[in-house]
Design a protein around this motif. Structure first.
Motif, mmCIF file in Angstrom:
data_model
loop_
_atom_site.group_PDB
_atom_site.id
_atom_site.type_symbol
_atom_site.label_atom_id
_atom_site.label_comp_id
_atom_site.label_asym_id
_atom_site.label_seq_id
_atom_site.Cartn_x
_atom_site.Cartn_y
_atom_site.Cartn_z
ATOM 1 N N UNK A 1 -15.513 -7.136 -4.947
ATOM 2 C CA UNK A 1 -15.180 -8.538 -5.178
ATOM 3 C C UNK A 1 -13.673 -8.652 -5.336
ATOM 4 N N UNK A 2 -13.142 -9.725 -4.787
ATOM 5 C CA UNK A 2 -11.705 -9.982 -4.785
ATOM 6 C C UNK A 2 -11.480 -11.305 -5.504
ATOM 7 N N UNK B 1 -10.484 4.565 -5.451
ATOM 8 C CA UNK B 1 -9.826 3.721 -4.450
ATOM 9 C C UNK B 1 -8.968 4.606 -3.549
ATOM 10 N N UNK B 2 -8.843 4.219 -2.280
ATOM 11 C CA UNK B 2 -7.963 4.895 -1.340
ATOM 12 C C UNK B 2 -7.123 3.865 -0.600
ATOM 13 N N UNK B 3 -6.033 4.330 0.026
ATOM 14 C CA UNK B 3 -5.166 3.456 0.805
ATOM 15 C C UNK B 3 -4.020 2.936 -0.044
ATOM 16 N N UNK B 4 -3.808 1.628 0.001
ATOM 17 C CA UNK B 4 -2.700 1.021 -0.733
ATOM 18 C C UNK B 4 -2.984 0.854 -2.216
ATOM 19 N N UNK B 5 -4.190 1.203 -2.649
ATOM 20 C CA UNK B 5 -4.561 1.238 -4.066
ATOM 21 C C UNK B 5 -5.244 2.574 -4.290
ATOM 22 N N UNK B 6 -4.745 3.351 -5.247
ATOM 23 C CA UNK B 6 -5.345 4.650 -5.529
ATOM 24 C C UNK B 6 -5.723 4.718 -6.996
ATOM 25 N N UNK B 7 -6.648 5.622 -7.304
ATOM 26 C CA UNK B 7 -7.069 5.810 -8.678
ATOM 27 C C UNK B 7 -8.530 5.483 -8.862
ATOM 28 N N UNK B 8 -8.951 5.488 -10.134
ATOM 29 C CA UNK B 8 -10.363 5.296 -10.466
ATOM 30 C C UNK B 8 -10.602 4.076 -11.360
ATOM 31 N N UNK C 1 -9.502 -3.125 -10.860
ATOM 32 C CA UNK C 1 -8.103 -2.764 -10.714
ATOM 33 C C UNK C 1 -7.331 -3.977 -10.190
ATOM 34 N N UNK C 2 -6.017 -3.967 -10.420
ATOM 35 C CA UNK C 2 -5.155 -5.072 -9.982
ATOM 36 C C UNK C 2 -4.114 -4.552 -9.011
ATOM 37 N N UNK C 3 -3.763 -5.407 -8.049
ATOM 38 C CA UNK C 3 -2.718 -5.064 -7.095
ATOM 39 C C UNK C 3 -1.813 -6.275 -6.918
ATOM 40 N N UNK C 4 -0.514 -6.030 -6.800
ATOM 41 C CA UNK C 4 0.451 -7.102 -6.568
ATOM 42 C C UNK C 4 0.723 -7.197 -5.081
ATOM 43 N N UNK C 5 0.618 -8.394 -4.562
ATOM 44 C CA UNK C 5 0.780 -8.612 -3.127
ATOM 45 C C UNK C 5 2.266 -8.690 -2.763
#
Length: 97
Positions: A41-42, A70-77, A81-85
């Protein structure tokens, strides 16, 4: 007459400088891939995100599966998780049995 002409030139110069200084807002997209059985979900869910937008990703495993990483531009477990665009993102959620 010269004053009017000077005013008109000054007016157009100000308009030109204003228009040339305005930068378009950069937008980016997220591509979500899944390895194994589950969903992601996003939030917020959009086609395009403005530069600097924070996006929450939550891996939701199907029954009998668990989220692994997670793999690619987001890594970890970390999940969620949050990512900044700040660029287009390609992210894979990996699920294991």
């Amino acid at each position: 007459m010269i004053r009017k002409f000077s005013f008109v030139i000054l007016f157009f110069l100000i308009i030109f400088l204003f228009i040339s200084c305005v930068q378009p807002i950069k937008t980016h997209s997220i591509t979500i891939n899944k390895n194994g059985q589950g969903d992601v979900t996003v939030n917020p869910e959009k086609a395009e995100y403005s530069e600097g937008t924070s996006v929450q990703l939550t891996a939701v495993p199907d029954e009998g599966w668990q989220f692994d990483h997670w793999e690619g531009d987001l890594t970890g477990v970390v999940n969620p998780s949050y990512i900044t665009m700040n660029s287009d993102k390609n992210i894979t959620a990996v699920f294991t049995e």
